[in-house]
Enzyme design. Structure first.
Site, PDB file in Angstrom:
ATOM      1  N   ASP A  95      -3.232   6.259  -3.985  1.00 33.44           N
ATOM      2  CA  ASP A  95      -1.955   5.778  -3.404  1.00 33.44           C
ATOM      3  C   ASP A  95      -1.347   4.526  -4.019  1.00 33.44           C
ATOM      4  OD1 ASP A  95      -3.976   3.728  -2.788  1.00 33.44           O
ATOM      5  OD2 ASP A  95      -3.033   3.142  -0.794  1.00 33.44           O
ATOM      6  N   SER A  99       0.871  -1.343  -0.109  1.00 36.22           N
ATOM      7  CA  SER A  99      -0.131  -0.063  -0.118  1.00 36.22           C
ATOM      8  C   SER A  99       0.812   1.271   0.061  1.00 36.22           C
ATOM      9  CB  SER A  99      -1.104  -0.217   1.404  1.00 36.22           C
ATOM     10  OG  SER A  99      -1.813   1.094   0.998  1.00 36.22           O
ATOM     11  N   ASP A 110      -6.256   1.990  -3.908  1.00 32.26           N
ATOM     12  CA  ASP A 110      -7.386   1.674  -2.925  1.00 32.26           C
ATOM     13  C   ASP A 110      -7.981   2.982  -2.415  1.00 32.26           C
ATOM     14  OD1 ASP A 110      -5.535   1.406  -1.147  1.00 32.26           O
ATOM     15  OD2 ASP A 110      -6.446  -0.333  -0.232  1.00 32.26           O
ATOM     16  N   ASP A 131      -1.252   1.458  -4.533  1.00 38.05           N
ATOM     17  CA  ASP A 131      -2.449   0.024  -4.953  1.00 38.05           C
ATOM     18  C   ASP A 131      -3.682   0.732  -5.184  1.00 38.05           C
ATOM     19  OD1 ASP A 131      -2.709   0.545  -1.870  1.00 38.05           O
ATOM     20  OD2 ASP A 131      -3.445  -1.442  -1.838  1.00 38.05           O
TER      21      ASP A 131
HETATM   22 MG    MG Z   1      -3.627   1.103  -0.283  1.00 35.80          MG
END
Ligand code: MG
Length: 459
Positions: free
Chosen positions: A249, A107, A253, A251
């Site tokens: 961010d 992340s 999400d 990844d």
């Molecule tokens: Mg993330």
């Protein structure tokens, strides 16, 4: 001191090459695969498959193939969807009817970290008891290898982006948004979200200027999408005279927003804005964690709807949403969940809902922000072991005796003019205190009260 591998509900995280190696990743794949075969959560007939994707970190391909090798070795077929956002794996797990999903991502953590995130067949992270069983299998190396004839196979699937985009477009009015020809600046921090977000924005008729849009995994700035890391985006929105700036961010999400004047609005607004749009169309419940701003309560109240509060952790929010068939949910960190797409926090869902809100209301970002209103929020953390944490919570209960109290995750004290949430971290011996109030002075008063309790106990 060498850092320990962190194994939590949502998976495992470590420093690549130190505590997170090919061997660790393969064993984690074996543990997860064996768990799924043993019945996991809900027994499935026939051969099982697991969908695997990764963010743009350079260590991603190595770790993804190691996890896949572990899964195949215990007889699980692997569907590799390649370099994709975390929510895209969630979409594909259900779309392909997989028994589980794996995302290789750390992340918003710095580049030297990577992690292995797990999803069950419902695209939600394993509940606490299942997570504990997977962890124990991994630590005990209790795997169930199969012979060559029954080994799993890995196949590639290149339909993930298209499948995900189609699902997101289905929840908005593409024509209404496209007609506005919004000018957008997108900062993807060279993570996994740039390519797919650009495709989505093109479908929505936006004029897009992308910065840090190549998925090199070489993060152009500190990756967490918070104010201090988004100065480049703010400047670009201003220079380009864009109507909105979006930051993902690594990844993809989480989603943060910059207004038309190039001002970062708090990431807490992403959920409030998404909910504002949803509640203009649908009635139902929303779910969010106890540390998220009251703005969503204000938005829901205007629509006559209810907000369910859960312990912190994406899986808790997702589970509450599934159980209550919520129409919107997410977290104050900019993670938005719409179950029509998947039960995973999704920056693409956030982008689509916010653009539709702007298209339908005709309001600029700053006008929407003014309409929602706002609070002053402040966060602090301090060292406290489990025993100290209990004492602090007990004293806080006495000090805040007149508040409405929720004890499902530490203590959340609700007052008319604000709230205080004090909880222990899941991964380290620290306590976090989050305070939100109508203004800075009131918020400071609550923080001072918490810190007084802390210093009386711990000196
Ligand atoms: Mg993330």
């Amino acid at each position: 001191m060498r850092e320990q591998l962190i194994i939590s509900i949502s998976g495992l995280r470590g420093i690549v090459g130190e505590n997170l190696t090919e061997r660790v990743a393969a064993d984690y794949g074996r543990a997860f695969g064996t768990f799924l075969k043993s019945g996991g959560v809900g027994k499935r007939a026939g051969r099982l498959s697991v969908c695997i994707g990764r963010d743009s970190r350079g260590s991603g391909p190595m770790l993804a193939s190691a996890v896949a090798e572990g899964l195949c070795g215990v007889g699980i077929d692997v569907i590799d969807v390649g370099l994709v956002p975390t929510p895209t794996v969630g979409v594909m797990v259900t779309h392909l009817d997989c028994a589980g999903g794996v995302i290789i991502t750390a992340s918003h953590n710095p580049i030297q970290y990577n992690g292995i995130k797990l999803l069950l067949g419902n695209a939600v992270a394993p509940p606490v008891d299942a997570a504990a069983r997977i962890k124990q299998r991994f630590l005990d190396k209790r795997f169930d290898p199969v012979d060559s004839a029954r080994r799993g196979r890995t196949i590639l699937n290149e339909q993930a982006d298209a499948t995900h985009i189609k699902k997101v477009l289905a929840i908005v009015d593409k024509e209404a948004v496209s007609a506005k020809r919004f000018k957008v600046v997108l900062d993807s921090v060279n993570g996994a979200g740039g390519g797919i977000a650009k495709k989505l924005l093109a479908e929505l008729g936006c004029r897009v200027s992308a910065i840090n849009g190549e998925p090199t995994g070489l993060f152009a700035h500190t990756p967490e999408p918070i104010a201090e890391n988004l100065t480049e985006l703010c400047a670009a929105v201003k220079a380009e005279r864009a109507e909105i700036g979006f930051a993902q961010d690594p990844d993809a999400d989480r989603l943060a927003i910059v207004d038309e004047a190039g001002r970062y609005i708090s990431e807490e607004y992403t959920l409030a804005m998404a909910a504002k749009h949803i509640f203009s169309k649908r009635t139902g419940k929303a779910a969010t964690n106890l540390s998220t701003s009251r703005m969503i309560d204000d938005v829901a109240r205007k629509a006559g709807c209810e907000v369910i509060r859960t312990p912190v952790g994406e899986a808790n929010v997702a589970a509450a949403m599934l159980e209550n068939n919520c129409v919107i949910g997410g977290e104050g960190n900019g993670g938005i969940i719409d179950l029509r797409v998947s039960p995973v926090r999704d920056s693409l869902v956030g982008i689509a809902l916010v653009l539709q809100l702007m298209a339908e209301t005709g309001m600029s970002v700053s006008e929407v922000v003014a309409d929602i209103g706002g609070y002053y929020m402040t966060k602090t953390k301090f060292a406290a072991d489990a025993g100290q944490a209990r004492q602090i919570l007990d004293r806080a209960k006495a000090a805040f005796a007149d508040a409405r109290l929720d004890t499902s995750d530490g203590c959340r004290f609700d007052f008319d003019d604000g709230w205080v949430h004090i909880r222990s971290s899941n991964t380290e011996p620290v306590m976090r205190a989050i305070v939100e109030a109508k203004d800075r002075e009131i918020a400071q008063g609550y923080i001072d009260a918490v810190m007084k309790i802390r210093s009386e106990l711990l000196g």
